[in-house]
Design an enzyme around this catalytic site. Structure first.
Site, PDB file in Angstrom:
ATOM      1  N   LYS A 120     -22.968  35.165  44.552  1.00 38.93           N
ATOM      2  CA  LYS A 120     -24.379  35.526  44.653  1.00 38.93           C
ATOM      3  C   LYS A 120     -25.198  34.373  45.254  1.00 38.93           C
ATOM      4  O   LYS A 120     -24.891  33.947  46.339  1.00 38.93           O
ATOM      5  CB  LYS A 120     -24.887  35.961  43.274  1.00 38.93           C
ATOM      6  CG  LYS A 120     -23.909  36.897  42.510  1.00 38.93           C
ATOM      7  CD  LYS A 120     -23.736  38.266  43.148  1.00 38.93           C
ATOM      8  CE  LYS A 120     -22.555  39.053  42.579  1.00 38.93           C
ATOM      9  NZ  LYS A 120     -22.546  39.240  41.135  1.00 38.93           N
TER      10      LYS A 120
ATOM     11  N   ARG B 146      -2.423  24.671  43.130  1.00 35.48           N
ATOM     12  CA  ARG B 146      -3.023  25.448  42.039  1.00 35.48           C
ATOM     13  C   ARG B 146      -3.618  24.498  41.001  1.00 35.48           C
ATOM     14  O   ARG B 146      -4.695  24.735  40.465  1.00 35.48           O
ATOM     15  CB  ARG B 146      -2.006  26.391  41.374  1.00 35.48           C
ATOM     16  CG  ARG B 146      -2.568  27.004  40.078  1.00 35.48           C
ATOM     17  CD  ARG B 146      -1.805  28.191  39.505  1.00 35.48           C
ATOM     18  NE  ARG B 146      -0.395  28.187  39.721  1.00 35.48           N
ATOM     19  CZ  ARG B 146       0.494  27.422  39.066  1.00 35.48           C
ATOM     20  NH1 ARG B 146       0.095  26.592  38.128  1.00 35.48           N
ATOM     21  NH2 ARG B 146       1.768  27.491  39.362  1.00 35.48           N
TER      22      ARG B 146
ATOM     23  N   ASP C 136     -24.042  32.924  31.270  1.00 35.50           N
ATOM     24  CA  ASP C 136     -23.882  33.353  32.659  1.00 35.50           C
ATOM     25  C   ASP C 136     -25.187  33.007  33.378  1.00 35.50           C
ATOM     26  O   ASP C 136     -26.230  33.602  33.104  1.00 35.50           O
ATOM     27  CB  ASP C 136     -23.604  34.865  32.693  1.00 35.50           C
ATOM     28  CG  ASP C 136     -23.340  35.403  34.094  1.00 35.50           C
ATOM     29  OD1 ASP C 136     -23.879  34.806  35.063  1.00 35.50           O
ATOM     30  OD2 ASP C 136     -22.639  36.414  34.231  1.00 35.50           O
TER      31      ASP C 136
ATOM     32  N   TYR D 271     -23.548  42.041  32.329  1.00 38.22           N
ATOM     33  CA  TYR D 271     -22.971  42.502  33.594  1.00 38.22           C
ATOM     34  C   TYR D 271     -21.840  43.506  33.318  1.00 38.22           C
ATOM     35  O   TYR D 271     -21.026  43.286  32.416  1.00 38.22           O
ATOM     36  CB  TYR D 271     -22.454  41.286  34.372  1.00 38.22           C
ATOM     37  CG  TYR D 271     -21.727  41.643  35.636  1.00 38.22           C
ATOM     38  CD1 TYR D 271     -22.422  42.101  36.753  1.00 38.22           C
ATOM     39  CD2 TYR D 271     -20.344  41.552  35.715  1.00 38.22           C
ATOM     40  CE1 TYR D 271     -21.753  42.451  37.912  1.00 38.22           C
ATOM     41  CE2 TYR D 271     -19.666  41.891  36.874  1.00 38.22           C
ATOM     42  CZ  TYR D 271     -20.372  42.342  37.970  1.00 38.22           C
ATOM     43  OH  TYR D 271     -19.706  42.685  39.106  1.00 38.22           O
TER      44      TYR D 271
HETATM   45  C1  LIG Z   1     -21.596  39.609  40.135  1.00 37.35           C
HETATM   46  C2  LIG Z   1     -21.760  39.101  38.759  1.00 37.35           C
HETATM   47  C3  LIG Z   1     -20.643  38.748  37.988  1.00 37.35           C
HETATM   48  C4  LIG Z   1     -19.220  38.928  38.485  1.00 37.35           C
HETATM   49  O1  LIG Z   1     -18.914  38.093  39.559  1.00 37.35           O
HETATM   50  P1  LIG Z   1     -17.857  38.459  40.717  1.00 37.35           P
HETATM   51  O2  LIG Z   1     -17.954  37.304  41.635  1.00 37.35           O
HETATM   52  O3  LIG Z   1     -18.300  39.746  41.320  1.00 37.35           O
HETATM   53  O4  LIG Z   1     -16.521  38.597  40.054  1.00 37.35           O
HETATM   54  C5  LIG Z   1     -20.873  38.228  36.721  1.00 37.35           C
HETATM   55  N1  LIG Z   1     -22.113  38.091  36.222  1.00 37.35           N
HETATM   56  C6  LIG Z   1     -23.203  38.433  36.937  1.00 37.35           C
HETATM   57  C7  LIG Z   1     -24.552  38.248  36.343  1.00 37.35           C
HETATM   58  C8  LIG Z   1     -23.064  38.951  38.218  1.00 37.35           C
HETATM   59  O5  LIG Z   1     -24.155  39.304  38.917  1.00 37.35           O
END
Ligand SMILES: *Cc1c(COP(=O)(O)O)cnc(C)c1O
Length: 391
Positions: free
Chosen positions: A200, A51, A175, A103
């Site tokens: 993504k 961890r 982000d 998001y």
């Molecule tokens: C999908 C997404 C998240 C969250 O990520 P997860 O891997 O689904 O927890 C956060 N910000 C954006 C812009 C996203 O597209």
């Protein structure tokens, strides 16, 4: 080994983890061990418990730190785990200024979890710097940016927000999921923490859920490491390996998808049955010049609005190529319905206020031939005419 003189796409392949020093293996070994033998009573080795650190996750953390131009990366079990852990830098009584076009999962975390822990927030339209300034309170400790935003692709000036944050001794979180370091480097623009859903574009194949964070400051790196280890939402080694593999093709995937996204956006913009197209690569996008100045591309996600919900339902029933699903940033095109998917946790009033109507669709463009996508969309639009949904 200094690799920083190479171009981005070269560095995706030729970085400090291009081979395993123990064996020469050209793929990072997946180290499953949860614990590590200590050879000395007083002096423990670099790894003790997985961890805290393990070599496979560490390789991914090194690679993303280098690509974002930071000093330390952190890998988490999801994008939300990365975002939530970063929010734990704040304490009860602190205040966050956050983009209203955020998001859905981040919206839920801020409004339903952080608020319960005594961390306050103000949502603002971050494209309007005056609104950002008006939202500042004496206890503002963080500014939370998502650019381009989800799903309306609004562009926030990262440099301007970072400057305001610095004047108020607050942190800037960005982000960077939609553009990745292939197109946008928030740390170079003044941000303190870059966050990712690596689910993504970074991994890119709809086969792993992962999150990443990168910082450029030693003190912040120590604080975030402490939180990663304390909270414990770390990424498993198999998943770390999948992200590392996906990363190698990030540049070619994004370049191709972005080219196709522009072609599709231009097609949709001219189409009489489309009410609105949101894509920061279009010259008609209100922040086209800001987007061009702070990023080297507009990415591969766009949204478009049909005349009404019935038209959307007809289009959905007839469109064939994209998968209709939550998520984005994959090799296959993904069509999403923000009102019922990513933003389902937001009330209808909140959604409509933000422009996320029941006739809005988001498209993440994959690696299909864009002409096939255009042909497919065209035949689905024709069905709308046949059904006399549009006059
Ligand atoms: C999908 C997404 C998240 C969250 O990520 P997860 O891997 O689904 O927890 C956060 N910000 C954006 C812009 C996203 O597209």
């Amino acid at each position: 080994m200094a690799h920083d003189e190479y171009c981005f796409e070269t560095r995706l392949l030729h970085n400090q983890h291009k081979w395993d020093p123990a064996t020469g293996a050209v793929s990072v070994p997946i180290q499953h061990a949860s614990t590590f033998h200590q050879f000395d009573v007083d002096q423990f080795g670099k790894y003790d418990y997985a961890r805290s650190l393990n070599p496979t996750r560490e390789a991914l953390e090194d690679v993303i730190a280098e690509l974002e131009g930071g000093i330390k990366g952190f890998a988490f079990s999801s994008g939300m785990a990365a975002i939530s852990t970063a929010f734990l830098l704040l304490s009860a009584g602190d205040h966050v200024v956050i983009t209203e076009d955020v998001y859905g999962g981040t919206y839920r975390m801020v409004t339903q979890v952080l608020s319960r822990l005594g961390i306050e927030h103000t949502f603002v339209d971050m494209t309007d710097i005056d609104q950002v300034k008006l939202a500042i309170r004496p206890n503002t400790k963080a500014f939370y940016v998502e650019t381009p935003s989800n799903p309306l692709l609004k562009v926030t000036d990262i440099q301007a927000i970072s400057q305001i944050a610095k004047q108020h001794h607050a942190l800037t979180f960005v982000d960077n999921t939609f553009l990745t370091p292939a197109l946008q480097k928030p740390l170079e623009l003044g941000a303190d923490i870059v966050l990712h859903s690596a689910t993504k574009f970074l991994s890119g194949h709809s086969d792993v859920v992962a999150g990443l964070a990168v910082v450029k400051d030693e003190t912040l790196a120590k604080q975030l490491y402490f939180l990663q280890n304390s909270f414990g939402a770390i990424l498993g080694v198999q998943d770390a390996w999948l992200v590392l593999r996906g990363l190698k093709t990030l540049h070619v995937r994004l370049e191709q998808s972005q080219k196709s996204a522009l072609k599709l956006a231009q097609f949709l913009e001219k189409h009489p049955l489309i009410k609105n197209v949101y894509y920061p690569g279009l010259k008609t996008h209100p922040q086209f010049s800001l987007q061009t100045s702070q990023a080297s591309g507009a990415g591969a996600v766009l949204s478009f609005e049909l005349v009404d919900e019935n038209a959307l339902r007809t289009f959905h029933a007839h469109v064939k190529i994209p998968v209709f699903a939550v998520s984005l940033g994959a090799v296959e095109s993904i069509l999403s319905y923000p009102a019922k998917m990513s933003h389902a946790s937001m009330s209808k009033e909140e959604r409509e206020k933000r422009g996320i109507t029941n006739s809005l669709l988001r498209l993440s463009v994959g690696l299909e031939n864009p002409d096939d996508l255009i042909k497919d969309f065209s035949q689905a639009f024709e069905q709308m005419l046949k059904n006399e949904l549009v006059f």
